[in-house]
Structure formats: structure tokens, C-alpha cells
Design a protein around this motif. Structure first.
Motif, PDB file in Angstrom:
ATOM      1  N   LEU A 113      55.946   1.623 -70.402  1.00  0.00           N
ATOM      2  CA  LEU A 113      57.216   1.944 -69.755  1.00  0.00           C
ATOM      3  C   LEU A 113      57.309   1.284 -68.383  1.00  0.00           C
ATOM      4  N   TRP A 114      56.206   1.262 -67.655  1.00  0.00           N
ATOM      5  CA  TRP A 114      56.192   0.578 -66.360  1.00  0.00           C
ATOM      6  C   TRP A 114      56.527  -0.895 -66.543  1.00  0.00           C
ATOM      7  N   ALA A 115      55.921  -1.524 -67.530  1.00  0.00           N
ATOM      8  CA  ALA A 115      56.160  -2.951 -67.769  1.00  0.00           C
ATOM      9  C   ALA A 115      57.606  -3.209 -68.161  1.00  0.00           C
ATOM     10  N   ALA A 116      58.184  -2.315 -68.947  1.00  0.00           N
ATOM     11  CA  ALA A 116      59.573  -2.503 -69.377  1.00  0.00           C
ATOM     12  C   ALA A 116      60.541  -2.419 -68.219  1.00  0.00           C
ATOM     13  N   ALA A 117      60.149  -1.718 -67.159  1.00  0.00           N
ATOM     14  CA  ALA A 117      61.031  -1.554 -66.004  1.00  0.00           C
ATOM     15  C   ALA A 117      60.965  -2.720 -65.028  1.00  0.00           C
TER      16      ALA A 117
END
Length: 242
Positions: A113-117
């Protein structure tokens, strides 16, 4: 095939390719293990092989983790995940980089999720799956059953380094801006399903497209079984990108 995206011996990823000609959609796998060095990408080997058998290129990522040998933690682990995903742009393989999704289990769900943001990604994600993901680091830090894993990963408690929590915690980075699937067993005692419920509500309120699947009676580790129903939920979701 193993590729190295950095000089450290834990900066590598295994690429599993389907048979036939590409371009192949790509699934980035980010394993869990509370960010600790004793847990490795081998946790996701079965999922990677299953994806390759279904026509996906599986990019199973290793990263520096918390421990004296690996030397990970905030921000090193996050930097590794970003570098590993962006490294796909240099891989000599028939990959469709317009169809890249991340799938993360537990701590790997936080990383996915961090990477997607990310807003500066060389290889942006089209979608993301969190399997029993740690979506709220502040809340998890207060969990007495969390074995101090959050503070060790972030490098302190939220009261002492609030800016680190704001940067690393998915719920504080909303809206993410890509479709998301959260899959969680209702009997998970490692990461409570209530965390996914709260995250889904907050993400929808922020304008994100989020699907939440709660699996009755299932625990934390069912997500690693490529023959299980929780994995079937993941496969159904990523079909839209395949």
C-alpha cells in the motif's frame, strides 16, 4: 531468474515468467514477517509459481529487514521496495509495465500500500492487494500482542517520531488513488481484521476504490496457500489487470 536491484545481498528479486510470448502483466509480491530478517521471500514462492502458471510475471521481492545482518527498517526497507519495483523498468523480459499490481501479506501489505501511494514512481502500480495487511502503524504500535515490531521497524514510538509514522503508515497516506483489495480472516490474531475494516472505511471516505473481503473463521497464514479461498479472492481481483 534472480535479479539484483542494489549492492546489498538482500536487495534482489526473483522473476517467475509464464511460458509463451509476452507482454505479461506483472505481480509484485512483498512477503510478510513483521519486517524481521529471519523471514524471507521464500514465504511467497508458492504464490509466485501459481501466478506464473496463470500467465502473470511474478516479481518476488526481497528487501532489507530489521536485524543486525540485514540492516533494514525505516526508511531503508521502504527505499528497497521502491527501488525493486522501479527496477522492473530495466529488466530484459516481456513485461507490460502498464499492468503492474502489488500483492503484500501482513507487513508486506503495509509495503504494498505504501508503494502504491508513491507519486514519483518510475513504475507506477495499477492496483494493490493487502492480505491481512498492517494498514495502520499507530494502531498496531499500541497492540500488546505486536511484539514491539512496529517500533522496531519505524525506529521509535509514534509519540517520539510521528513524522515517520505519517510517512510509512498506509492509512495516513490516503487517498492512494488506485483500486485496492483487502482480504482478511476474521480469526486473525496476528493482525486483527478490524484494522482492515477501519482502513477500508477511511479509504472510501477519501475517495479511493476499495474492496474488503472478510473470510469467516480464517487465520493469518491462509493467505500463503495458493490453493485456498483467500488466494482465489486475490486472483479474482487481479483479473481486471491481466
Amino acid at each position: 531468474m534472480r535479479h539484483r536491484y542494489g549492492a546489498h545481498f538482500h536487495q534482489f528479486a526473483d522473476l517467475h515468467l509464464p511460458g509463451g510470448a509476452g507482454l505479461f502483466p506483472v505481480a509484485v509480491l512483498l512477503h510478510g514477517g513483521f519486517w524481521r530478517e529471519q523471514h524471507s521471500l521464500e514465504l511467497d514462492d508458492g504464490l509466485a509459481r501459481d501466478l506464473a502458471g496463470r500467465g502473470w510475471a511474478a516479481w518476488n521481492v526481497e528487501y532489507r529487514r530489521v536485524g543486525e545482518v540485514s540492516g533494514g527498517g525505516y526508511p531503508v526497507t521502504l527505499e528497497d521496495v521502491a527501488a525493486a519495483i522501479d527496477f522492473l523498468d530495466t529488466v530484459d523480459a516481456p513485461l507490460d509495465l502498464a499492468r503492474v499490481v502489488a500483492i503484500g501479506h501482513s507487513a508486506g501489505g503495509q509495503l504494498a500500500l505504501w508503494a502504491a501511494a508513491r507519486r514519483d514512481a518510475a513504475v507506477p502500480l495499477a492496483g494493490v492487494v493487502a492480505q491481512a495487511g498492517v494498514t495502520d502503524l499507530r494502531a498496531a504500535e499500541r497492540d500488546p500482542d505486536g511484539e514491539e515490531a512496529i517500533a522496531r521497524f519505524v525506529g521509535g514510538y509514534a509519540a517520539d517520531v510521528p513524522e515517520r509514522y505519517a510517512d510509512a503508515s498506509p492509512i495516513e497516506r490516503l487517498p492512494i488513488g488506485v483500486p485496492q483489495l483487502l482480504v482478511h480472516g476474521t480469526e486473525d490474531v496476528r493482525v486483527p481484521a478490524a484494522m482492515s475494516r477501519r482502513y477500508a472505511e477511511a479509504a472510501r471516505a477519501a475517495g479511493d476504490e476499495v474492496e474488503l473481503v472478510l473470510r469467516p473463521g480464517e487465520d493469518h497464514f491462509v493467505h500463503l496457500d495458493p490453493g485456498g479461498g483467500a488466494w482465489a479472492d486475490v486472483l479474482r481481483f487481479i483479473e481486471r489487470f491481466g
